[in-house]
Design a protein around this motif. Structure first.
Motif, PDB file in Angstrom:
ATOM      1  N   LYS A 155     -68.253 -50.970 -41.341  1.00  0.00           N
ATOM      2  CA  LYS A 155     -68.798 -50.957 -40.401  1.00  0.00           C
ATOM      3  C   LYS A 155     -69.020 -49.558 -38.786  1.00  0.00           C
ATOM      4  O   LYS A 155     -68.455 -48.227 -39.172  1.00  0.00           O
ATOM      5  CB  LYS A 155     -67.164 -51.564 -39.140  1.00  0.00           C
ATOM      6  CG  LYS A 155     -67.306 -52.992 -39.683  1.00  0.00           C
ATOM      7  CD  LYS A 155     -65.833 -52.908 -39.439  1.00  0.00           C
ATOM      8  CE  LYS A 155     -64.831 -54.665 -40.416  1.00  0.00           C
ATOM      9  NZ  LYS A 155     -65.576 -54.561 -41.510  1.00  0.00           N
ATOM     10  N   PRO A 156     -70.401 -50.038 -37.894  1.00  0.00           N
ATOM     11  CA  PRO A 156     -70.557 -48.438 -37.366  1.00  0.00           C
ATOM     12  C   PRO A 156     -69.140 -48.493 -36.555  1.00  0.00           C
ATOM     13  O   PRO A 156     -69.001 -49.343 -35.520  1.00  0.00           O
ATOM     14  CB  PRO A 156     -71.515 -48.323 -36.362  1.00  0.00           C
ATOM     15  CG  PRO A 156     -72.016 -50.281 -36.988  1.00  0.00           C
ATOM     16  CD  PRO A 156     -71.091 -51.016 -37.320  1.00  0.00           C
ATOM     17  N   VAL A 157     -68.744 -46.591 -35.925  1.00  0.00           N
ATOM     18  CA  VAL A 157     -68.344 -46.288 -35.404  1.00  0.00           C
ATOM     19  C   VAL A 157     -68.753 -45.438 -34.566  1.00  0.00           C
ATOM     20  O   VAL A 157     -69.480 -44.271 -34.787  1.00  0.00           O
ATOM     21  CB  VAL A 157     -66.470 -45.840 -36.167  1.00  0.00           C
ATOM     22  CG1 VAL A 157     -65.497 -47.224 -36.367  1.00  0.00           C
ATOM     23  CG2 VAL A 157     -66.610 -45.004 -36.972  1.00  0.00           C
ATOM     24  N   GLN A 158     -67.902 -44.689 -33.317  1.00  0.00           N
ATOM     25  CA  GLN A 158     -67.733 -43.361 -32.578  1.00  0.00           C
ATOM     26  C   GLN A 158     -67.212 -42.356 -32.770  1.00  0.00           C
ATOM     27  O   GLN A 158     -66.282 -42.970 -31.903  1.00  0.00           O
ATOM     28  CB  GLN A 158     -69.003 -43.252 -31.565  1.00  0.00           C
ATOM     29  CG  GLN A 158     -70.525 -44.016 -31.284  1.00  0.00           C
ATOM     30  CD  GLN A 158     -70.473 -45.548 -30.388  1.00  0.00           C
ATOM     31  OE1 GLN A 158     -69.526 -45.431 -29.555  1.00  0.00           O
ATOM     32  NE2 GLN A 158     -71.725 -46.616 -30.177  1.00  0.00           N
ATOM     33  N   CYS A 159     -67.149 -41.302 -33.873  1.00  0.00           N
ATOM     34  CA  CYS A 159     -66.156 -40.661 -33.965  1.00  0.00           C
ATOM     35  C   CYS A 159     -66.106 -39.132 -34.499  1.00  0.00           C
ATOM     36  O   CYS A 159     -65.166 -38.044 -35.124  1.00  0.00           O
ATOM     37  CB  CYS A 159     -64.272 -41.417 -34.790  1.00  0.00           C
ATOM     38  SG  CYS A 159     -65.376 -41.208 -36.558  1.00  0.00           S
ATOM     39  N   ALA A 160     -67.579 -38.670 -33.837  1.00  0.00           N
ATOM     40  CA  ALA A 160     -67.871 -37.545 -34.176  1.00  0.00           C
ATOM     41  C   ALA A 160     -67.728 -36.719 -33.456  1.00  0.00           C
ATOM     42  O   ALA A 160     -67.560 -36.464 -32.625  1.00  0.00           O
ATOM     43  CB  ALA A 160     -69.714 -37.650 -35.179  1.00  0.00           C
ATOM     44  N   LEU A 161     -67.062 -35.585 -34.122  1.00  0.00           N
ATOM     45  CA  LEU A 161     -67.049 -33.991 -33.435  1.00  0.00           C
ATOM     46  C   LEU A 161     -67.900 -33.122 -33.088  1.00  0.00           C
ATOM     47  O   LEU A 161     -69.195 -33.235 -34.461  1.00  0.00           O
ATOM     48  CB  LEU A 161     -65.571 -33.786 -34.142  1.00  0.00           C
ATOM     49  CG  LEU A 161     -64.216 -33.927 -33.337  1.00  0.00           C
ATOM     50  CD1 LEU A 161     -63.105 -33.652 -34.363  1.00  0.00           C
ATOM     51  CD2 LEU A 161     -64.448 -34.743 -31.517  1.00  0.00           C
ATOM     52  N   ALA A 162     -67.556 -32.412 -32.580  1.00  0.00           N
ATOM     53  CA  ALA A 162     -68.925 -31.452 -32.349  1.00  0.00           C
ATOM     54  C   ALA A 162     -69.601 -30.606 -34.212  1.00  0.00           C
ATOM     55  O   ALA A 162     -68.432 -30.600 -34.806  1.00  0.00           O
ATOM     56  CB  ALA A 162     -68.824 -30.548 -31.859  1.00  0.00           C
TER      57      ALA A 162
END
Length: 166
Positions: A155-162
């Motif tokens: 499942k796609p998520v958006q949890c990336a940090l720099a």
């Protein structure tokens, strides 16, 4: 000692072959704690295209898999919010090994010992090809990222940090 071009089957490559997934093999010289940045450097790939497999757990110690760009970290707070958990944290190496059946540094999301929910950083799905662990330290496989969704139900998520440096 020269690396072979072909690596013996792992649970991950057995699953990929059984599912008729096209993949390429990329063995490299493994370095303890080298991570995705080391493998990308060894293989001449952009670390953004080298995907690391992280075994994490929620507040109830339920395991989950997170697929993240090699040069990014996971915001566990953002991930927890998106998957409806109170908290998410990395598993210890021993616990990760027990859940996945793989040694840390050689963890593949394919062919894990336990079936776990898989979450993939959404921008990985925009890439034409990724390198991801093939189930052994010093061994990545190249494939289309959509395979993670089709085969694992990622499942796609958006949890990336720099970006991670060094």
């Amino acid at each position: 000692m020269a690396k072979k071009d072909h690596v013996s089957l792992t649970p991950a490559t057995q699953l990929l072959k059984a599912s008729k997934v096209a993949f390429t093999e990329h063995p490299y010289e493994y370095l303890e704690h080298g991570g995705a940045l080391h493998s990308a450097s060894e293989l001449g790939w952009d670390p953004f295209h080298v995907v690391k497999t992280l075994i994490m757990q929620d507040q109830d110690a339920r395991p989950l898999v997170v697929l993240m760009h090699g040069n990014r970290k996971v915001s566990t707070k953002n991930l927890a919010r998106q998957i409806g958990a109170k908290s998410v944290e990395p598993c210890t190496p021993e616990v990760a090994n027990r859940h996945s059946g793989y040694l840390v540094g050689g963890t593949s999301p394919f062919g894990t010992r336990k079936t776990m929910p898989v979450y993939i950083e959404s921008t990985i799905l925009e890439l034409p090809k990724i390198l991801i662990n093939g189930g052994r330290r010093g061994y990545l496989v190249g494939l289309e990222p959509q395979v993670c969704v089709d085969l694992l139900g990622a499942k796609p998520v958006q949890c990336a940090l720099a970006e991670v440096l060094g």
